[in-house]
Write a protein that holds these residues in place. Structure first.
Motif, mmCIF file in Angstrom:
data_model
loop_
_atom_site.group_PDB
_atom_site.id
_atom_site.type_symbol
_atom_site.label_atom_id
_atom_site.label_comp_id
_atom_site.label_asym_id
_atom_site.label_seq_id
_atom_site.Cartn_x
_atom_site.Cartn_y
_atom_site.Cartn_z
ATOM 1 N N ASP A 250 0.713 -1.242 -0.046
ATOM 2 C CA ASP A 250 0.106 -0.029 -0.128
ATOM 3 C C ASP A 250 0.987 1.224 -0.126
ATOM 4 O O ASP A 250 1.835 1.329 1.079
ATOM 5 C CB ASP A 250 -0.849 0.128 1.247
ATOM 6 N N LEU A 251 0.774 2.183 -0.981
ATOM 7 C CA LEU A 251 1.396 3.397 -0.921
ATOM 8 C C LEU A 251 0.663 4.544 -1.700
ATOM 9 O O LEU A 251 -0.253 4.121 -2.681
ATOM 10 C CB LEU A 251 2.803 3.214 -1.498
ATOM 11 N N MET A 252 1.053 5.564 -1.494
ATOM 12 C CA MET A 252 0.529 6.938 -2.397
ATOM 13 C C MET A 252 1.757 7.927 -2.497
ATOM 14 O O MET A 252 2.360 8.143 -1.514
ATOM 15 C CB MET A 252 -0.608 7.538 -1.471
ATOM 16 N N VAL A 253 1.902 8.401 -3.820
ATOM 17 C CA VAL A 253 2.960 9.328 -4.275
ATOM 18 C C VAL A 253 1.972 10.711 -4.666
ATOM 19 O O VAL A 253 1.171 10.352 -5.410
ATOM 20 C CB VAL A 253 3.648 8.844 -5.241
ATOM 21 N N THR A 254 2.334 11.588 -3.847
ATOM 22 C CA THR A 254 1.748 12.930 -4.255
ATOM 23 C C THR A 254 2.185 13.560 -5.460
ATOM 24 O O THR A 254 3.556 13.421 -5.577
ATOM 25 C CB THR A 254 1.847 13.755 -2.926
ATOM 26 N N GLU A 255 1.563 14.280 -6.093
ATOM 27 C CA GLU A 255 1.785 14.840 -7.335
ATOM 28 C C GLU A 255 2.975 16.002 -7.084
ATOM 29 O O GLU A 255 2.979 16.513 -5.774
ATOM 30 C CB GLU A 255 0.665 15.813 -8.111
ATOM 31 N N GLY A 256 4.123 16.040 -7.891
ATOM 32 C CA GLY A 256 4.919 17.279 -7.687
ATOM 33 C C GLY A 256 5.911 16.910 -6.579
ATOM 34 O O GLY A 256 6.429 17.905 -6.215
ATOM 35 N N THR A 257 6.005 15.554 -5.991
ATOM 36 C CA THR A 257 7.317 15.261 -5.348
ATOM 37 C C THR A 257 8.108 14.300 -5.761
ATOM 38 O O THR A 257 7.740 13.767 -6.935
ATOM 39 C CB THR A 257 6.377 14.718 -4.094
ATOM 40 N N VAL A 258 9.083 14.047 -5.099
ATOM 41 C CA VAL A 258 9.867 12.961 -5.466
ATOM 42 C C VAL A 258 9.667 11.977 -4.264
ATOM 43 O O VAL A 258 10.079 12.037 -3.111
ATOM 44 C CB VAL A 258 11.442 13.373 -5.351
ATOM 45 N N PHE A 259 9.272 10.585 -4.739
ATOM 46 C CA PHE A 259 9.285 9.379 -3.745
ATOM 47 C C PHE A 259 10.270 8.662 -4.204
ATOM 48 O O PHE A 259 10.292 8.039 -5.067
ATOM 49 C CB PHE A 259 7.659 8.915 -4.023
ATOM 50 N N SER A 260 10.971 8.152 -3.034
ATOM 51 C CA SER A 260 12.038 7.292 -3.321
ATOM 52 C C SER A 260 11.674 5.986 -2.713
ATOM 53 O O SER A 260 11.498 5.750 -1.561
ATOM 54 C CB SER A 260 13.310 7.918 -2.626
ATOM 55 N N LEU A 261 11.952 4.832 -3.437
ATOM 56 C CA LEU A 261 11.806 3.563 -2.869
ATOM 57 C C LEU A 261 13.207 2.886 -2.761
ATOM 58 O O LEU A 261 14.056 2.854 -3.718
ATOM 59 C CB LEU A 261 11.017 2.683 -4.012
ATOM 60 N N LEU A 262 13.437 2.556 -1.494
ATOM 61 C CA LEU A 262 14.853 1.920 -1.179
ATOM 62 C C LEU A 262 14.518 0.445 -0.789
ATOM 63 O O LEU A 262 13.379 0.137 -0.250
ATOM 64 C CB LEU A 262 15.418 2.577 -0.034
ATOM 65 N N GLY A 263 15.616 -0.050 -0.721
ATOM 66 C CA GLY A 263 15.632 -1.570 -0.162
ATOM 67 C C GLY A 263 16.944 -2.513 -0.665
ATOM 68 O O GLY A 263 17.581 -2.145 -1.643
#
Length: 326
Positions: free
Chosen positions: A30-43
């Motif tokens: 489950d996740l949400m990414v807001t418009e106009g932002t940087v969302f980083s997925l790490l692992g």
């Protein structure tokens, strides 16, 4: 880091699940990414990061879950998703036999841009990505940094509002990495949303508005970089004194401090905020104690990575070729 007041989701995911054979790669995301932002997925390697990007960019189907990307239902409107996004993968899509301009023209043709519009767009991108005269030379002679800039420029030919960047600076020298960071910041300032996967934790710290940590197919923690770092204990203020007398007086004043008589230091637990630092210095000032040296130590994303995955960040460096070819 980008600052935005946007609240609309560019990506919303609920219950995403993906398996390959008997291996569960993504397990109820489950996740949400807001418009106009940087969302980083790490692992760590093999955590499922590239598989996530491939699903969200319509390259691989999900087994289960509700997914909306750029306002479109991923399952029912894949063409709408593809029209709204751009993808720059781990491995360059640049054709070595073509010049930079020819690579860009190829993308303009694929996006069905007219001749005039295509030329205008190509000229803008050549200028924006500082390709200059190199744009007329074969991509085979490009440096790694210039190659990645061209790769991202090709992604932008269609003017996407959502871009997936899968490890965009792997293998680049520090100067080229910083140049790419500036390009990404510029895009976000224009309202573009960036979904970033990276093995460089400092990159996520520098660029991301929010970070999610993926481990064994599950999101184990999510938040802003500062929120994640505050979850980790061990932050402290380190005070060094000029002589044992000052150290002794300071130790009596700051009873919670850890004392080192050899190094003439006191270590006081702190999350590094200004208020706690001011309180320590005020107490020492009231006791007429002078501090010779002061430093603040706060947990970083390496500490977050290790604490929530049990994997040293250094072990996650490099590609996961198995995941990358799924």
């Amino acid at each position: 880091m980008a600052v935005t007041t946007a609240t609309r989701p560019a990506i919303s995911v609920s219950g995403l699940r993906k398996t390959f054979g008997d291996k569960v790669v993504l397990d109820g995301i489950d996740l949400m990414v807001t418009e106009g932002t940087v969302f980083s997925l790490l692992g760590p390697n093999g955590a499922g990061k590239t598989t996530m990007v491939r699903i969200l960019s319509t390259l691989v189907p999900a087994d289960a879950g509700s997914i909306r990307v750029a306002g479109h239902d991923l399952t029912k409107e894949p063409d709408g998703v593809r029209a709204a996004i751009g993808v720059t993968g781990q491995f360059s899509a640049v054709d070595n036999l073509l010049t930079g301009e020819e690579n860009l023209k190829l993308m303009a043709d694929l996006h069905h841009l007219g001749r005039t519009e295509g030329r205008r767009r190509i000229a803008q991108l050549v200028d924006r990505f500082d390709l200059g005269e190199m744009a007329r030379k074969p991509a085979s002679v490009y440096s790694g940094g210039m190659r990645r800039r061209l790769d991202l420029a090709m992604t932008l030919v269609g003017d996407p509002r959502l871009i997936f960047l899968d490890e965009p600076t792997t293998g680049l020298d520090p100067r080229s990495r910083h140049a790419m960071w500036q390009i990404i910041r510029g895009l976000v300032a224009e309202g573009v949303t960036v979904f970033l996967t990276t093995q460089y934790l400092d990159e996520a710290d520098q660029l991301a508005d929010r970070i999610a940590l993926l481990d064994h197919g599950r999101l184990v923690i999510e938040g802003t970089p500062d929120e994640l770092k505050r979850r980790i204990p061990g932050g402290h203020i380190l005070l060094r004194f000029a002589d044992p007398t000052a150290l002794h007086t300071a130790a009596r004043t700051l009873t919670v401090a850890q004392r080192d008589d050899v190094a003439l230091t006191l270590q006081i637990p702190s999350d590094g905020d200004v208020r706690s630092l001011r309180a320590v210095l005020d107490r020492l000032d009231d006791a007429h104690v002078e501090v010779d040296q002061l430093s603040i130590h706060t947990p970083d994303l390496d500490d977050v990575f290790f604490a929530f995955t049990g994997t040293p960040a250094s072990a996650a460096a490099g590609h996961d070729n198995t995941e990358g070819h799924r």
